[in-house]
Design a protein around this motif. Structure first.
Motif, PDB file in Angstrom:
ATOM      1  N   ALA A 128       2.783  -5.732  13.303  1.00  0.00           N
ATOM      2  CA  ALA A 128       1.875  -4.738  12.879  1.00  0.00           C
ATOM      3  C   ALA A 128       0.493  -5.436  12.473  1.00  0.00           C
ATOM      4  O   ALA A 128       0.169  -6.532  12.717  1.00  0.00           O
ATOM      5  CB  ALA A 128       2.363  -3.862  11.418  1.00  0.00           C
ATOM      6  N   GLN A 129      -0.419  -4.461  12.001  1.00  0.00           N
ATOM      7  CA  GLN A 129      -1.809  -5.155  11.681  1.00  0.00           C
ATOM      8  C   GLN A 129      -2.109  -4.421  10.109  1.00  0.00           C
ATOM      9  O   GLN A 129      -1.730  -3.234   9.853  1.00  0.00           O
ATOM     10  CB  GLN A 129      -3.001  -4.700  12.626  1.00  0.00           C
ATOM     11  CG  GLN A 129      -2.795  -5.249  13.943  1.00  0.00           C
ATOM     12  CD  GLN A 129      -3.990  -4.686  14.999  1.00  0.00           C
ATOM     13  OE1 GLN A 129      -4.494  -3.497  14.625  1.00  0.00           O
ATOM     14  NE2 GLN A 129      -4.113  -5.378  15.834  1.00  0.00           N
ATOM     15  N   ALA A 130      -2.625  -5.251   9.436  1.00  0.00           N
ATOM     16  CA  ALA A 130      -3.139  -4.825   8.120  1.00  0.00           C
ATOM     17  C   ALA A 130      -4.905  -4.951   8.025  1.00  0.00           C
ATOM     18  O   ALA A 130      -5.242  -5.909   8.632  1.00  0.00           O
ATOM     19  CB  ALA A 130      -2.586  -5.749   7.054  1.00  0.00           C
ATOM     20  N   ARG A 131      -5.195  -3.917   7.575  1.00  0.00           N
ATOM     21  CA  ARG A 131      -6.670  -3.912   7.659  1.00  0.00           C
ATOM     22  C   ARG A 131      -7.357  -3.606   6.125  1.00  0.00           C
ATOM     23  O   ARG A 131      -6.694  -2.756   5.598  1.00  0.00           O
ATOM     24  CB  ARG A 131      -7.367  -2.807   8.439  1.00  0.00           C
ATOM     25  CG  ARG A 131      -7.082  -3.243  10.069  1.00  0.00           C
ATOM     26  CD  ARG A 131      -7.668  -2.010  10.785  1.00  0.00           C
ATOM     27  NE  ARG A 131      -7.422  -2.271  12.170  1.00  0.00           N
ATOM     28  CZ  ARG A 131      -8.106  -3.113  13.278  1.00  0.00           C
ATOM     29  NH1 ARG A 131      -8.966  -3.749  12.633  1.00  0.00           N
ATOM     30  NH2 ARG A 131      -7.723  -3.330  14.385  1.00  0.00           N
ATOM     31  N   CYS A 132      -8.318  -4.324   5.698  1.00  0.00           N
ATOM     32  CA  CYS A 132      -9.404  -3.878   4.539  1.00  0.00           C
ATOM     33  C   CYS A 132     -10.790  -4.420   5.156  1.00  0.00           C
ATOM     34  O   CYS A 132     -11.043  -5.196   5.752  1.00  0.00           O
ATOM     35  CB  CYS A 132      -8.602  -4.532   3.353  1.00  0.00           C
ATOM     36  SG  CYS A 132      -8.948  -5.922   3.213  1.00  0.00           S
ATOM     37  N   THR A 181     -10.281  -0.739  -7.839  1.00  0.00           N
ATOM     38  CA  THR A 181      -9.244  -0.187  -6.838  1.00  0.00           C
ATOM     39  C   THR A 181      -9.235  -0.803  -5.444  1.00  0.00           C
ATOM     40  O   THR A 181     -10.324  -1.564  -5.181  1.00  0.00           O
ATOM     41  CB  THR A 181      -9.302   1.227  -6.830  1.00  0.00           C
ATOM     42  OG1 THR A 181     -10.527   1.576  -5.936  1.00  0.00           O
ATOM     43  CG2 THR A 181      -9.312   1.966  -7.979  1.00  0.00           C
ATOM     44  N   TYR A 182      -8.184  -0.968  -4.861  1.00  0.00           N
ATOM     45  CA  TYR A 182      -7.962  -1.667  -3.597  1.00  0.00           C
ATOM     46  C   TYR A 182      -7.280  -0.943  -2.529  1.00  0.00           C
ATOM     47  O   TYR A 182      -6.367   0.066  -3.163  1.00  0.00           O
ATOM     48  CB  TYR A 182      -7.207  -2.890  -3.664  1.00  0.00           C
ATOM     49  CG  TYR A 182      -7.708  -3.736  -4.804  1.00  0.00           C
ATOM     50  CD1 TYR A 182      -8.619  -4.872  -4.534  1.00  0.00           C
ATOM     51  CD2 TYR A 182      -7.144  -3.803  -6.505  1.00  0.00           C
ATOM     52  CE1 TYR A 182      -9.253  -5.640  -5.406  1.00  0.00           C
ATOM     53  CE2 TYR A 182      -7.866  -4.361  -7.234  1.00  0.00           C
ATOM     54  CZ  TYR A 182      -8.803  -5.505  -6.831  1.00  0.00           C
ATOM     55  OH  TYR A 182      -9.346  -6.263  -7.929  1.00  0.00           O
ATOM     56  N   ASP A 183      -7.813  -0.821  -1.261  1.00  0.00           N
ATOM     57  CA  ASP A 183      -6.950  -0.224  -0.234  1.00  0.00           C
ATOM     58  C   ASP A 183      -6.890  -1.090   0.961  1.00  0.00           C
ATOM     59  O   ASP A 183      -7.661  -1.790   1.389  1.00  0.00           O
ATOM     60  CB  ASP A 183      -8.063   1.050  -0.021  1.00  0.00           C
ATOM     61  CG  ASP A 183      -8.259   2.124  -0.962  1.00  0.00           C
ATOM     62  OD1 ASP A 183      -6.958   2.744  -1.462  1.00  0.00           O
ATOM     63  OD2 ASP A 183      -9.235   2.145  -1.519  1.00  0.00           O
ATOM     64  N   VAL A 184      -5.285  -1.111   1.271  1.00  0.00           N
ATOM     65  CA  VAL A 184      -5.423  -1.718   2.686  1.00  0.00           C
ATOM     66  C   VAL A 184      -4.432  -0.610   3.504  1.00  0.00           C
ATOM     67  O   VAL A 184      -3.655   0.151   3.003  1.00  0.00           O
ATOM     68  CB  VAL A 184      -4.291  -2.772   2.277  1.00  0.00           C
ATOM     69  CG1 VAL A 184      -3.818  -3.609   3.460  1.00  0.00           C
ATOM     70  CG2 VAL A 184      -5.172  -3.789   1.450  1.00  0.00           C
ATOM     71  N   THR A 185      -4.712  -0.655   4.900  1.00  0.00           N
ATOM     72  CA  THR A 185      -4.043   0.160   5.744  1.00  0.00           C
ATOM     73  C   THR A 185      -3.293  -0.757   6.589  1.00  0.00           C
ATOM     74  O   THR A 185      -3.510  -1.777   6.932  1.00  0.00           O
ATOM     75  CB  THR A 185      -4.608   1.058   6.374  1.00  0.00           C
ATOM     76  OG1 THR A 185      -5.592   0.376   7.168  1.00  0.00           O
ATOM     77  CG2 THR A 185      -5.643   2.099   5.691  1.00  0.00           C
ATOM     78  N   LEU A 186      -1.982  -0.270   6.940  1.00  0.00           N
ATOM     79  CA  LEU A 186      -1.000  -0.927   7.977  1.00  0.00           C
ATOM     80  C   LEU A 186      -0.715  -0.188   9.141  1.00  0.00           C
ATOM     81  O   LEU A 186      -0.301   1.116   8.773  1.00  0.00           O
ATOM     82  CB  LEU A 186       0.169  -1.550   7.259  1.00  0.00           C
ATOM     83  CG  LEU A 186      -0.258  -2.607   6.292  1.00  0.00           C
ATOM     84  CD1 LEU A 186      -0.220  -2.048   4.902  1.00  0.00           C
ATOM     85  CD2 LEU A 186       0.892  -3.791   6.558  1.00  0.00           C
TER      86      LEU A 186
END
Length: 145
Positions: free
Chosen positions: A16-20, A3-8
């Protein structure tokens, strides 16, 4: 199953910023665009290229494929109605002394075992080629700080 998770998060009307994990990248969400960040279409193309590069790194030891460097150029063509990537093409240049048969084998593995590659290829025309070539050293990304 992996599984993968990214937050924006929206920073302001321009981005914006994307983080993982421990990574953070700037996202171009401005209506007029930004030169210092990837827009969503460019992120998709980068994901396709990154998937191919990661597969090369993964299968090269298995195939005992020797190389000195890789350069991948990915090009997308967007249609307006409905808005989507109509076609994605790529060119992989590998700095290697391996023969043409082995280079083709590497390409088949890149196409066959890529999560992002196969996801995109399922709904978009995705085609490209692999070739041998010498490469200059990659230019490092600018430090944002």
């Amino acid at each position: 199953m992996l599984t993968y998770d990214v937050t924006l998060d929206r920073v302001d009307a321009h981005g914006a910023q994307a983080r993982c994990k421990d990574a953070c990248i700037a996202i171009d969400s401005a209506l007029d665009g930004r030169l210092d960040a990837f827009n969503p279409a460019e992120l998709l193309l980068a994901a396709v290229g990154a998937c191919m590069l990661k597969n090369i790194e993964r299968v090269a030891p298995i195939l005992k494929f020797r190389f000195r460097g890789v350069h991948i150029a990915v090009h997308g063509e967007r249609q307006d109605a409905p808005p989507k990537m109509a076609r994605i093409t790529y060119r992989i240049v590998v700095d290697t002394d391996e023969d043409d048969h082995r280079l083709a084998l590497l390409h088949r593995n890149v196409q066959q075992f890529g999560t992002v590659y196969n996801t995109v290829a399922g709904g978009t025309s995705l085609e490209g080629r692999i070739e041998r070539g010498s490469l200059p050293p990659p230019q490092p990304c600018a430090d944002p700080s």
